[in-house]
Design a protein around this motif. Sequence first.
Motif, PDB file in Angstrom:
ATOM      1  N   ILE A 224     -32.858 -65.895  -6.809  1.00  0.00           N
ATOM      2  CA  ILE A 224     -34.180 -65.822  -6.180  1.00  0.00           C
ATOM      3  C   ILE A 224     -34.106 -66.563  -4.853  1.00  0.00           C
ATOM      4  O   ILE A 224     -33.458 -67.607  -4.756  1.00  0.00           O
ATOM      5  N   LEU A 225     -34.763 -66.011  -3.844  1.00  0.00           N
ATOM      6  CA  LEU A 225     -34.826 -66.654  -2.528  1.00  0.00           C
ATOM      7  C   LEU A 225     -36.265 -66.582  -2.037  1.00  0.00           C
ATOM      8  O   LEU A 225     -36.864 -65.503  -2.017  1.00  0.00           O
ATOM      9  N   ILE A 226     -36.805 -67.724  -1.628  1.00  0.00           N
ATOM     10  CA  ILE A 226     -38.221 -67.810  -1.260  1.00  0.00           C
ATOM     11  C   ILE A 226     -38.359 -68.405   0.144  1.00  0.00           C
ATOM     12  O   ILE A 226     -37.783 -69.459   0.442  1.00  0.00           O
ATOM     13  N   ASP A 227     -39.096 -67.715   1.000  1.00  0.00           N
ATOM     14  CA  ASP A 227     -39.452 -68.208   2.349  1.00  0.00           C
ATOM     15  C   ASP A 227     -38.238 -68.569   3.201  1.00  0.00           C
ATOM     16  O   ASP A 227     -38.221 -69.592   3.885  1.00  0.00           O
ATOM     17  N   TYR A 228     -37.228 -67.701   3.193  1.00  0.00           N
ATOM     18  CA  TYR A 228     -36.054 -67.970   4.036  1.00  0.00           C
ATOM     19  C   TYR A 228     -36.426 -68.009   5.518  1.00  0.00           C
ATOM     20  O   TYR A 228     -35.779 -68.693   6.304  1.00  0.00           O
ATOM     21  N   GLU A 229     -37.491 -67.278   5.897  1.00  0.00           N
ATOM     22  CA  GLU A 229     -37.920 -67.257   7.303  1.00  0.00           C
ATOM     23  C   GLU A 229     -38.577 -68.571   7.726  1.00  0.00           C
ATOM     24  O   GLU A 229     -38.839 -68.775   8.917  1.00  0.00           O
ATOM     25  N   VAL A 230     -38.850 -69.439   6.764  1.00  0.00           N
ATOM     26  CA  VAL A 230     -39.438 -70.755   7.073  1.00  0.00           C
ATOM     27  C   VAL A 230     -38.433 -71.801   6.595  1.00  0.00           C
ATOM     28  O   VAL A 230     -38.558 -72.347   5.491  1.00  0.00           O
ATOM     29  N   PRO A 231     -37.412 -72.104   7.383  1.00  0.00           N
ATOM     30  CA  PRO A 231     -36.287 -72.918   6.902  1.00  0.00           C
ATOM     31  C   PRO A 231     -36.690 -74.233   6.244  1.00  0.00           C
ATOM     32  O   PRO A 231     -36.095 -74.639   5.240  1.00  0.00           O
ATOM     33  N   GLU A 232     -37.701 -74.886   6.784  1.00  0.00           N
ATOM     34  CA  GLU A 232     -38.094 -76.177   6.230  1.00  0.00           C
ATOM     35  C   GLU A 232     -38.699 -76.060   4.832  1.00  0.00           C
ATOM     36  O   GLU A 232     -38.749 -77.042   4.081  1.00  0.00           O
ATOM     37  N   ALA A 233     -39.161 -74.875   4.461  1.00  0.00           N
ATOM     38  CA  ALA A 233     -39.782 -74.670   3.152  1.00  0.00           C
ATOM     39  C   ALA A 233     -38.929 -73.812   2.228  1.00  0.00           C
ATOM     40  O   ALA A 233     -39.281 -73.615   1.056  1.00  0.00           O
ATOM     41  N   ALA A 234     -37.826 -73.279   2.720  1.00  0.00           N
ATOM     42  CA  ALA A 234     -37.023 -72.319   1.957  1.00  0.00           C
ATOM     43  C   ALA A 234     -36.423 -72.951   0.708  1.00  0.00           C
ATOM     44  O   ALA A 234     -36.004 -74.113   0.696  1.00  0.00           O
ATOM     45  N   VAL A 235     -36.361 -72.166  -0.356  1.00  0.00           N
ATOM     46  CA  VAL A 235     -35.785 -72.613  -1.616  1.00  0.00           C
ATOM     47  C   VAL A 235     -35.190 -71.404  -2.332  1.00  0.00           C
ATOM     48  O   VAL A 235     -35.627 -70.260  -2.122  1.00  0.00           O
ATOM     49  N   GLY A 236     -34.185 -71.649  -3.143  1.00  0.00           N
ATOM     50  CA  GLY A 236     -33.563 -70.560  -3.884  1.00  0.00           C
ATOM     51  C   GLY A 236     -33.172 -70.990  -5.288  1.00  0.00           C
ATOM     52  O   GLY A 236     -33.207 -72.185  -5.622  1.00  0.00           O
ATOM     53  N   TYR A 237     -32.806 -70.007  -6.095  1.00  0.00           N
ATOM     54  CA  TYR A 237     -32.355 -70.270  -7.467  1.00  0.00           C
ATOM     55  C   TYR A 237     -31.107 -69.436  -7.740  1.00  0.00           C
ATOM     56  O   TYR A 237     -31.019 -68.271  -7.337  1.00  0.00           O
ATOM     57  N   VAL A 238     -30.152 -70.049  -8.457  1.00  0.00           N
ATOM     58  CA  VAL A 238     -29.005 -69.331  -9.014  1.00  0.00           C
ATOM     59  C   VAL A 238     -29.015 -69.636 -10.505  1.00  0.00           C
ATOM     60  O   VAL A 238     -29.114 -70.804 -10.900  1.00  0.00           O
ATOM     61  N   MET A 239     -28.902 -68.598 -11.334  1.00  0.00           N
ATOM     62  CA  MET A 239     -29.078 -68.837 -12.769  1.00  0.00           C
ATOM     63  C   MET A 239     -28.491 -67.703 -13.594  1.00  0.00           C
ATOM     64  O   MET A 239     -28.104 -66.660 -13.076  1.00  0.00           O
TER      65      MET A 239
END
Length: 654
Positions: A224-239
């Motif tokens: 999952i990748l969230i808000d990659y266009e907003v680097p300061e808020a971007a977060v992801g998941y590997v699972m």
Amino acid sequence: MKPDLAKILIPSRHPVGEDNCRATITRQWLLEQRHLSGDHAIVQNSHLDFFICASEAFPEIEADISRATKSVDLICFGFDPAMEISLRHGATWPRGKRYGDLLLEVANRGVVVRLLVWYAGDGHLIEAAGRMANNLPGHPAWSSVQDKKSPDYAIRRYREDWWDNAMQALPRSSSNPFTRCSNLHVRHRALPLIDTMLTVGPSDLTNIQKMSLVRVGTHHQKPILIDYEVPEAAVGYVMGLNSLTDYWDTPRHRYDEPLRGKAWEGSADKKNPMLGLKPYRDYAIRVEGPALVDLNRNFTAAWDSAEKNWNPHHQDFGAPGSLVAHRMSVNKERLVARAAPNCKQVQILRTDAISGDQTIQELYWLVTNQARQYLYIENQYFQNDEWAALLKERRQITLRGLKNNCGMAKEDIPPLHVFIVIPEPEQDGMIPATYDTIAALGQGQQMAKYDAGVKQFRELTPGPDDRMFELAKKYLRSIGKLDSPLLNDMKDSAKKPVVTKADMDKLGIKVLIAKLYTQDQRTAATREIYIHSKLLIADDVFFTLGSANLNVRSMCCDGEINIAGTDPAWIKTMRKRVWSNIAGELDGGDGSLYAIQQTHKNWIKTMDKNASVVTDKTGRLDAHIVTFSDDRGVTLSPRISQRDETLIPDTVQA
């Protein structure tokens, strides 16, 4: 194709200090050669959070998706919009916010949601495989929802309405309560059937076997990748977690957990059909920082190349390749972790048969070569005897080097402790490959009935020194056995070298193989905890976690993604959390050689004691670890065996 360690290891060139004539070196744990190519970057200063089971991970995912302002990118092996993603309460569905509702909520407020799922579309050769894997419950309408009195009517109706809306963007109506949502995009992909993919797999597989792997290949990733266009808020998941109700559980793994759901909500437990969904074990890693660059690269390339006929909204950054181009403008230097970085080095690895990427397998080979104190493997499919052969081969080289180059006596060389935690094979056809792998580690007796059959075949097989009388006797005893197609797997297993526990002891490799069970609080009844995890920890300095199983399919053929990292403090905490959760006080302590050695011995004692509880149906389990065993013998369905050269989709992994 088996990885070449000579191409993976970086040659050591370290200056020797003039004052003490010593060199300071560090052991290589990541694929430094791959980093040089510009992909699979080894990045510094990432922040990672580790979650045990869906009950810990999915509420965090819900919170991150709820905060999204620009984009939510999901790759799913399967997506069930009816799965509750939030904290659950009560015993009746829905027990919390449904995943489908969450995605529609954020999409309706302007966030672009992209859902990329594996599915072999209608008419595809492995369409049936997708249905068997339940990878898209409710879509297409595989079974009509008619009986309103059926306990699963509401959940099935919700699934079909949600998918109809997502796929066709139908306007709101009395029969469809969903609102048209232009920001929800769905695409699907299936592996193409191309000749170049015949290069995958071990060298001893036939071309037909390799093609069979390819033709039932899946895109098995779950990032999952969230808000990659907003680097300061971007977060992801590997699972390893799938977005399906089946895979939800808590770290307690209660015997019959109402929050997991009823049997009709997912795949019923065949051994316990009267109980709710079975206990499941898995993990997730939340990622902040520069490691998100490779997560974005993985998603955008897959999205641009995916089938678009499921996407009813055509205005998604225009032409093919545009999402990659759109994301190129993101300032990667601003991808800093909002919390303090806690993992020194992180690398994203993949399996992609189309491009020939087998970096997850390369990493497993590298770490198996480098480990000196312990290896911890928790994996859904432990079916890779080439890996077992590598473990023994590299250990032999280590022993020889310490003896010849360092003058160490064999008894002074510390043993390598191997902890393996796996489930009972979920299908009969998976028994032979599992047996071959554990037998290669001197543990074949833990699958007693199958092992007895293998030994019988060895006794019946003519030997080079047999005299005529002995040959005749073996021939008469083997009539109806050696030529039985039902026993082909045992015959194949019998051809492999015999490995005993004494052989492993000579190599200084101490192996234990466990499975996990839970127990009813009121009775002595026990039940297996199904292990869906894909976790490897080594020497308290390395870990990798993701979607890849330790089998040929995940290492060579299916689409997979893992994250790997090195940081002693963080990984020691991870190891202690995992071990204390399944083994109680036996968490490995400070990770010293003595602590690991004692923990290994005490695990075996506890596992054996718990195995008696499971078998005798008396007494109480001490934590969850149980000596691995499987009482099945002949593979009654050889057509779904991994060795079978026919094309049957039952072997698709979840």
